[in-house]
Structures are given as C-alpha cells and as structure tokens.
Design an enzyme around this catalytic site. Structure first.
Site, PDB file in Angstrom:
ATOM      1  N   GLY A  55      40.980 -18.894 130.959  1.00  0.00           N
ATOM      2  CA  GLY A  55      41.094 -20.109 130.169  1.00  0.00           C
ATOM      3  C   GLY A  55      39.887 -20.384 129.291  1.00  0.00           C
ATOM      4  O   GLY A  55      39.804 -21.444 128.670  1.00  0.00           O
ATOM      5  N   TYR A  89      47.896 -20.241 120.596  1.00  0.00           N
ATOM      6  CA  TYR A  89      47.761 -21.158 119.467  1.00  0.00           C
ATOM      7  C   TYR A  89      48.993 -22.047 119.326  1.00  0.00           C
ATOM      8  O   TYR A  89      48.888 -23.238 119.020  1.00  0.00           O
ATOM      9  CB  TYR A  89      47.529 -20.379 118.175  1.00  0.00           C
ATOM     10  CG  TYR A  89      46.237 -19.602 118.151  1.00  0.00           C
ATOM     11  CD1 TYR A  89      45.071 -20.126 118.705  1.00  0.00           C
ATOM     12  CD2 TYR A  89      46.178 -18.336 117.579  1.00  0.00           C
ATOM     13  CE1 TYR A  89      43.887 -19.417 118.689  1.00  0.00           C
ATOM     14  CE2 TYR A  89      44.989 -17.624 117.554  1.00  0.00           C
ATOM     15  CZ  TYR A  89      43.850 -18.156 118.105  1.00  0.00           C
ATOM     16  OH  TYR A  89      42.670 -17.449 118.082  1.00  0.00           O
TER      17      TYR A  89
END
Length: 320
Positions: A227, A264
């Site tokens: 992450g 994204y």
C-alpha cells in the site's frame, strides 16, 4: 518490474541506441501536518513566519514584493533544503514554509510510513531508487546505471530550483524485526503544483501546464504490495489540495500496466486521453492521461486505506 508511475521525460531508447538525449525529465497557504490512522484523521497547521522579522525586498514591475533569500531576514526559518538561491515573493516564501512543515503519516498492517519533502542530504538515496526502478523497467544493461544515475541527479538538482512550484516527496517505511526497528526509504514521487513547476517537455498526451501533475513515482522493490504506492499518491493529493488553486490533478499510466491503472481508477482517476498508435513508431509505449478532481478539502474515510489490494500495487508505468 520497477514501480514507476511515469518516467523521465526524455526517451531512454535514445540512451540504449547510444544517441545523445535532451535532458529534461519531465495568497496564503497553511502548512499541512496530517496524521491519519485507520480510524481517524487529524489536521494540524504549522505557523507561518513572523511578519515583524526583517528582510531585504524589492518591488517588481507588477508591484509584487520579492524577498532576497540570501539575506538575513524572515526566510532564515527555512532549512538549507528549501533555500533556492533566487528572489522569492512573499507568497512563494509562505509556500516554502508549508512544504517544510508538510508530513503525511499512515499506520499499515506491516508497519508505518510517512511522506515528506526530500531533504538535500537524501538526494543520492532518491537518485538510486529512481535509477534502479527506471533501469529495471526499461531493461537497460547494468553498464548504463552510472549514466542513468548521473542524469537523474542532474534532473533533481534542476527541479529543486523551481521550488515551491514543484517538489519531490519521499516516503519512509518503519518495520520491526525480531531484534530491532528498521527505517528505510520506501518510495518517491514528484508533484508539479502549477505552470511554473510544469515539466518543459512532458510525456504525451500532454497535460495542462497550469494544472497539478503527479509523476516519477516509484516504490522500492522489496517493499511493494504493502500500500506504499497508494499512500504516496494520497500524500501528493493532500499537498496539492493545500497549495494549488487548481484541483484537477493529472498523471500518466502506460496501457500495458494493468495494476497501476486499476489503482488509479480506484483512487478516482479517469482517462481523458490516450496516445495514438503513432507513438509506437517512436519506440514508445502508449499511455493514458488520467485526471481526478479533488474536493475543496481532502478528507478520507477509514475505508480509504483498504482500497488497494495486494495485487493492485504499483508495478510499472514508465515511459518507454
């Protein structure tokens, strides 16, 4: 593959073919200090310099007051990293102070990380991280690493001169082992905040120069799928939301990079334009130009940090 969001703005193919390449990779704002855990978010604001501090100033043709940074005035509060060696307006000085105080924290399952502006003594580590990622992504022979490091370092030095209009952020990761606590540089990302900080030769499709642009994102290979790439992106957005009048953020993603593209998309970015097949004639990969409109004040829910699954960590989307 290297974890790169969008790479150096000159073609590495020219490097591989031993041809010379043009080297160009590429008012009042509170200072943001943000700490976020999985269950809460707090914002704090660092104070700005005292208006009573002396300074040497000149008036420009537009009437805007500028302050000479080398003199002993109100800019002495800035660390050496944030001293650009040129005349700065009061608005630019306040932005520099905001950058100096910017910090983004996050607790992760495997440790903790924080993101802040790259310091001058961290440039070589950042250069190594970028050069290794770009070299791996471009499949360059190992013999080109020294040349690549030199070019990347020259780029970072040149980009430092446009502070506070563009800035390089670095992320650090802290993890505990059986015997000690280890802290290491985990990744980096560049943020262009306005037209003056825009790259002179950005990759295609060309983003608007007056809008914020996120590029040159990379995560250290052995720290991927934790992450970290996600939080480098979130830190960039928090900085933009505080320092840029434009809330339309742009970035590039190669069409072949499915994992970054999915990340994204989950972060709220949409494709606005895609390279034509003609870029293949220049031995480049086709890329998407993506955009996200930030809210006036960026806040995150406790679920936001769980958006990125391990298989959606950044892998590679460097310009080829």
């Amino acid at each position: 593959m290297a974890a790169v969001s969008i790479a150096l703005a000159f073609s590495f193919d020219s490097l591989k073919q031993n041809h010379p390449a043009k080297f160009n990779l590429s008012s009042r704002y509170p200072s943001l200090y943000s700490y976020r855990s999985r269950h809460r978010s707090n914002l704090r604001f660092a104070s700005l310099p005292s208006p009573h501090s002396p300074s040497i100033s000149t008036a420009t043709e537009t009437g805007e007051e500028e302050v000479e940074e080398e003199s002993t005035g109100r800019y002495d509060f800035l660390e050496e990293t944030f001293r650009t060696g040129r005349f700065l307006s009061n608005a630019e000085l306040e932005k520099l102070k905001a950058l100096e105080g910017f910090a983004y924290f996050e607790e992760l399952e495997s440790g903790s990380m924080w993101v802040r502006v790259m310091r001058q003594d961290e440039m070589d580590s950042t250069v190594s991280l970028l050069a290794e990622s770009f070299g791996e992504s471009m499949m360059l022979p190992s013999g080109y690493q020294s040349v690549l490091r030199f070019l990347v370092k020259q780029y970072l030095i040149e980009r430092r001169e446009v502070l506070p209009h563009a800035v390089t952020l670095v992320g650090f990761f802290r993890r505990k082992t059986d015997s000690e606590e280890v802290v290491e540089m985990a990744g980096t990302v560049e943020v262009c905040l306005d037209k003056r900080g825009a790259n002179a030769s950005p990759p295609s499709p060309t983003p608007p120069k007056e809008s914020p642009y996120v590029c040159n994102m990379t995560v250290k290979e052995d720290l991927r799928r934790r992450g970290i790439g996600w939080h480098l992106l979130k830190a960039s957005e928090e900085l933009i939301s505080q320092l840029s009048p434009s809330k339309d953020v742009y970035l590039h993603c190669r069409m072949v990079d499915e994992a970054p593209f999915n990340m994204y998309k989950k972060a709220g970015y949409e494709v606005v334009k895609t390279d034509t097949v003609l870029v293949l004639l220049m031995l480049q990969r086709r890329k998407h130009l993506m955009r996200k409109k930030l809210p006036p004040s960026t806040t995150y829910s406790s679920d936001a940090v769980d958006v990125v699954e391990s298989d959606n960590e950044l892998t590679s989307s460097a310009t080829v």
